[in-house]
Structure formats: structure tokens, C-alpha cells
Design an enzyme around this catalytic site. Structure first.
Site, PDB file in Angstrom:
ATOM      1  N   HIS A  38      44.776  33.437  45.462  1.00 19.13           N
ATOM      2  CA  HIS A  38      45.079  33.457  46.851  1.00 19.13           C
ATOM      3  C   HIS A  38      43.735  34.161  47.599  1.00 19.13           C
ATOM      4  O   HIS A  38      43.920  35.054  48.376  1.00 19.13           O
ATOM      5  CB  HIS A  38      46.327  34.111  47.192  1.00 19.13           C
ATOM      6  CG  HIS A  38      47.307  33.564  46.792  1.00 19.13           C
ATOM      7  ND1 HIS A  38      48.169  32.443  47.793  1.00 19.13           N
ATOM      8  CD2 HIS A  38      48.080  33.071  45.596  1.00 19.13           C
ATOM      9  CE1 HIS A  38      49.122  31.832  47.258  1.00 19.13           C
ATOM     10  NE2 HIS A  38      49.234  32.185  46.111  1.00 19.13           N
ATOM     11  N   HIS A 145      48.724  25.868  47.738  1.00 20.88           N
ATOM     12  CA  HIS A 145      48.019  26.282  48.819  1.00 20.88           C
ATOM     13  C   HIS A 145      46.827  25.630  49.059  1.00 20.88           C
ATOM     14  O   HIS A 145      46.113  25.701  50.055  1.00 20.88           O
ATOM     15  CB  HIS A 145      47.964  27.775  48.632  1.00 20.88           C
ATOM     16  CG  HIS A 145      49.066  28.678  48.967  1.00 20.88           C
ATOM     17  ND1 HIS A 145      49.213  29.421  50.238  1.00 20.88           N
ATOM     18  CD2 HIS A 145      50.375  28.928  48.308  1.00 20.88           C
ATOM     19  CE1 HIS A 145      50.680  29.955  50.616  1.00 20.88           C
ATOM     20  NE2 HIS A 145      50.985  29.595  49.102  1.00 20.88           N
TER      21      HIS A 145
HETATM   22 MN   LIG Z   1      50.687  30.942  44.811  1.00 25.31          MN
END
Ligand SMILES: [Mn+2]
Length: 507
Positions: A38, A145
Site C-alpha cells: 500500500h 487497489h
Molecule cells: Mn490490500
């Protein structure tokens, strides 16, 4: 298949009947495994902005110091579908610093690269590119994502692949059928097949499996034995019938599953109760929600594979900011603290203050001594309440701790106690009931959009854009923080429309 997962000092500790028989460094594949980094999460926060990069750098440093053969990532390298230039630049800097160099790579790449990378823009593996000097190849699938989006259907991983910094695989453009051709690599006598499956909506993937539309193209039997590793990025925990990938559905010939997407660290490989394979869920390297699961110690791991055996060394990440989570039930303190005898707000705040102090001291135990670790802790106290009079202004309260915690504005979270009614034990669940339940469960933003327009009056229905397009735009804005989604998708729709029109004119 034999396996061990206890910590190891060196590869020579790998057990099994064949230990010692040719199990030298030249025959053992060492793989750094990690997932859900992330990068760029909370990057604009003056306190927490660099956290995701610190953890990723630590993983890369471990990869170098342990002299791994390659790095395998399980998706969500970036937090946003369109990461900021700051995130891209920092990520590229780190990959250049730790994965380029003149170390000899002893991996033979055996499969057809044009097939392995067919839907990606990197047509070959980076370490075979004569114009690049790669010391540790990085292989990655995409997660939910950082999946492909916008004009050209590009993932941020495509950009890294074009720079030669990452080998992006497991991307699919045809979602009606999945033929998974593994990456085949050999090191000495060890042969590894990696089946990559980048993120696909869970319900779609389950349906494809149920309709026998997922075909794993196993290597030819004449080529000997392979260690079969699958890397995927899906919900593992049961979040409703359409919202997770049951482990049972995965083919039993697999040996090891690297499971991305779930952020709780469950890196210790767990053998499936029915199949032989082990599931390893490293979890995220940085917390993206202040939940209990994210407060578990973060890890990456080194997977050693020798023929059909594996061993996993867990590496606790020491640069992760201390994070302590606790949930308290305010009602259970009401009598002792005399909540109902007047001055309630101050009494509740006194209790909460006491609890926060305890959590701050608990967080001190999570300070590792690593010079790069940020030590100002993340603290989350969830206050479950029944009586609304027990609530107070949590933001104002948090300011008392402004210099002592990294997240003063969301230090306290109030949660209304939901009393569940015990279900009757004699309810029979049959197939039809499950189907009806599936049909009635709204599981996502897409379902809500779909349902809204299905029920809308004729005059309110969409005329130019289909619900599918609107769904894609909504999903990207809501779930992936892709603020350019509307612009890029609409441009793409109109461009396609324009192309059709011009081709009709020429006909
Ligand atoms: Mn994730």
C-alpha cells in the site's frame, strides 16, 4: 509433500528424507514473499506519510541481506489505482536501489514469456533484458487497489514493468475464461511453477471456478516434478456468499498458496484440512485501517523451496509504527464509575483517558529499537456504547493527546452495541434458500447502482451511459480513490463511440 515452517538459520536446516542429498545452495530457491505494501497510503499526512515506504524498504533490505533469488509480491503494491508522482518516484527509487546491480542470477526461466506476460506490457522477464542490470527480480500480480484502469487499461505495475523494475504477471483481459499458464523456473534440481492470478471480483471468480472456466496449465509430465505455487489476491475470510474465495475451490495439486489482500498477518503456513496445500497469508506491511487485525505484528517471509519441500522463515518488520488496538464496553463500567449519577460526560472521559494512557504504555513495548522506526504510536480505543449519554466529542478529546499519538483525530471510535437475536437452531438451510440469499444480498457498490437503475422509472433510466460504465466509475472512485475515473472512463467511452461512427462513415 513435506513441509516445515519453523524459523531457520540457513537452508541446510530444511528437513525431510532427502535432506543432505544435493541440498546445497545451488539447489534451493530462496524467495522473499510479501504483500499489500500500500505505498502512498496517508502520504499527505505530515506524521504518517512515510510509513508505507519505510516498511517496503525494510522488506527490500531483508531481500538483499538474505541473498534471495527473487521477490514475489501478492498485489496492492500501491494504495491508489493512480498513485501520486511522489509515490511512484519513491517506489522507483527503492526498487532501483535494492533490486538493480551486478549480482549473478541463477534462475533459469523455462516457460514461454510471451504467454506468461500476454496481457501485460512487459513482453519478457526483466533479468534477461540485455539493457538492464537486475540483481533481484521482482514478480508481482495486481491487487484490487492497483488494478488496471482508465484509458489503455493500465495498472501502475505496467509503468514499473516498462521501466524494467517489476515483472508484472497474472493480468487478465478476457474474464470469460481463465487459462493460467504458470511461470516455470529452475534452480539446480528445484523446479518451481508459479500460477499468478491478479485480483478479480470474488463473485466472478467463484462463478468461473464453478463453471469449470479456470484451467491451470500444468507443465508436461515428462519435465519432472514441480513445486506448484499459486499467488492470488482475494477475500479469504467469509464475508458473505458472494464475497470470498473458498479455499476448497482451489485445485488440490497445488503445494503452496501465497494469499494477498487480507491484511491480518497469518504468515505461518496453514495446511488445508482436506487438500495437501498450505496457505500463507503474510498480511499488509502497513496498516490501512485501525482495526484489531491490523495491530498484529507485521511480517514478510523467506520461502525456501527444495524439490517438493518448503520451509518458511518469518521476519518481523521492525520499522512499522507501534499500533495498539483495544475495544471496551462502556456499559460494563457504568456502575463502578457512577455514570448514571450525574456528570456523566466527565466520568466517561476520565475512564477513557485512563484506558488511553494504558494503551500508550503498551505501545512502548512495540518500540523495536530500529533506527528507522517511527515511535509516535497509533492508538485506537473502540468504545462500545448502549446509552448515547455515554458519548462525548471524540475529536476534541483526541487533541489532549495531540503530541503523544500519531492519530489524535481518530483515537476514539464510538460503536453502538448491536444486540443480536439468537437464531433458532432448527432452521433448515437448503439449496434454494442459499440461492435466494445470494440473490438478495447486496454485496457491493455495483449491486446498489444496478438495483437503483433497475427499479428506476423509465424517465430516470440512463440513456447514453450504461449502468456498467457508471458502475465502473463509482467503484473506482469509492473503493480505489481513483479521482480521475470519471474523466478517463468517459473519454474512453466517447472515443470508442467516435471510432465506431467513423468506421461506419467509411463503410
Ligand atoms: Mn490490500
Amino acid at each position: 509433500m513435506a513441509s516445515e515452517s519453523e524459523g531457520i538459520a540457513s537452508v541446510s536446516a530444511v528437513g525431510g528424507s532427502e535432506a543432505g542429498d544435493g541440498m546445497t545452495e545451488e539447489n534451493v530457491m530462496k524467495i522473499m514473499i510479501a504483500t499489500d505494501n500500500h505505498l502512498g497510503y496517508f502520504e499527505k499526512d505530515p506524521v504518517r506519510g512515510n510509513d508505507s515506504f519505510l516498511a517496503f524498504e525494510e522488506i527490500l533490505k531483508h531481500a538483499v541481506s538474505n541473498d534471495v533469488d527473487f521477490i514475489l509480491l501478492g498485489g496492492d503494491l500501491f494504495h491508489d489505482a493512480t498513485p501520486s508522482q511522489n509515490s511512484l518516484k519513491k517506489c522507483m527509487d527503492l526498487l532501483r536501489k535494492y533490486t538493480l546491480g551486478s549480482k549473478t542470477i541463477s534462475l533459469e526461466f523455462l516457460s514461454d514469456q510471451t504467454i506468461n506476460f500476454v496481457d501485460c506490457f512487459n513482453s519478457s522477464v526483466n533479468y534477461e533484458d540485455p539493457n538492464l542490470n537486475v540483481s533481484i527480480p521482482v514478480f508481482s500480480i495486481h491487487g484490487n487497489h492497483d488494478d488496471p484502469s482508465g484509458y489503455g487499461l493500465l495498472s501502475s505495475l505496467d509503468l514499473l514493468a516498462t521501466c524494467g523494475l517489476v515483472n508484472y504477471f497474472g493480468k487478465r483481459t478476457d474474464l470469460t475464461k481463465l487459462d493460467i499458464y504458470p511461470i516455470l523456473m529452475r534452480k539446480g534440481v528445484t523446479q518451481l511453477a508459479i500460477y499468478g492470478l491478479s485480483y478479480i471480483h470474488d463473485s466472478r471468480l467463484v462463478r468461473l471456478f464453478m463453471d469449470d472456466k479456470v484451467v491451470m496449465k500444468t507443465p508436461d509430465e515428462t519435465t519432472g516434478n514441480w513445486f506448484n505455487l499459486m499467488v492470488l489476491h482475494q477475500n479469504r475470510a467469509n464475508r458473505g456468499l458472494k464475497n470470498y474465495l473458498p479455499e476448497d475451490i482451489l485445485p488440490p495439486f497445488l503445494d503452496f498458496i501465497l494469499w494477498g489482500h487480507e491484511h491480518d498477518c497469518r504468515i505461518e503456513p496453514e495446511q488445508h484440512f482436506k487438500h495437501q496445500f498450505h496457505v500463507c497469508q503474510p498480511g499488509s506491511s502497513t496498516p490501512t485501517s485501525l482495526s484489531e487485525g491490523e495491530s498484529i505484528q507485521k511480517h514478510c517471509g523467506i520461502l525456501c523451496v527444495y524439490k517438493d519441500k518448503f520451509k518458511l522463515e518469518k521476519i518481523p518488520l521492525k520499522t512499522v509504527r507501534p499500533f495498539v488496538f483495544k475495544s471496551i464496553d462502556l456499559h460494563s463500567y457504568a456502575e463502578d464509575y457512577g455514570f448514571d449519577e450525574g456528570d456523566t460526560e466527565n466520568k466517561v472521559m476520565a475512564l477513557v483517558r485512563e484506558q488511553v494512557e494504558k494503551l500508550i504504555s503498551e505501545a512502548e513495548e512495540k518500540v523495536t529499537g530500529h533506527p528507522d522506526q517511527p515511535t509516535l504510536p497509533l492508538i485506537r480505543l473502540r468504545c462500545v456504547y448502549e446509552n448515547e449519554e455515554h458519548m462525548f466529542n471524540a475529536i476534541r478529546f483526541g487533541q489532549e493527546f495531540a503530541t503523544r499519538v500519531a492519530n489524535p483525530s481518530d483515537l476514539i471510535k464510538f460503536k453502538k452495541l448491536v444486540k443480536r437475536v439468537d437464531s433458532k437452531s432448527d432452521i433448515k438451510v437448503d439449496g434454494k434458500a442459499i440461492k435466494d440469499m445470494m440473490a438478495n444480498t447486496r454485496t457491493s457498490v455495483e449491486d446498489v447502482v444496478e438495483e437503483y437503475f433497475e427499479k428506476a422509472d423509465e424517465s430516470d433510466k440512463l440513456k447514453i451511459m450504461s449502468t456498467k460504465v457508471l458502475n465502473e466509475v463509482t467503484n473506482r472512485i469509492v473503493n480505489r480513490n481513483d479521482t480521475t475515473a470519471a474523466d478517463s472512463i468517459l473519454k474512453w467511452v466517447f472515443f470508442s463511440f467516435f471510432q465506431i461512427c467513423t468506421s461506419l462513415i467509411y463503410i
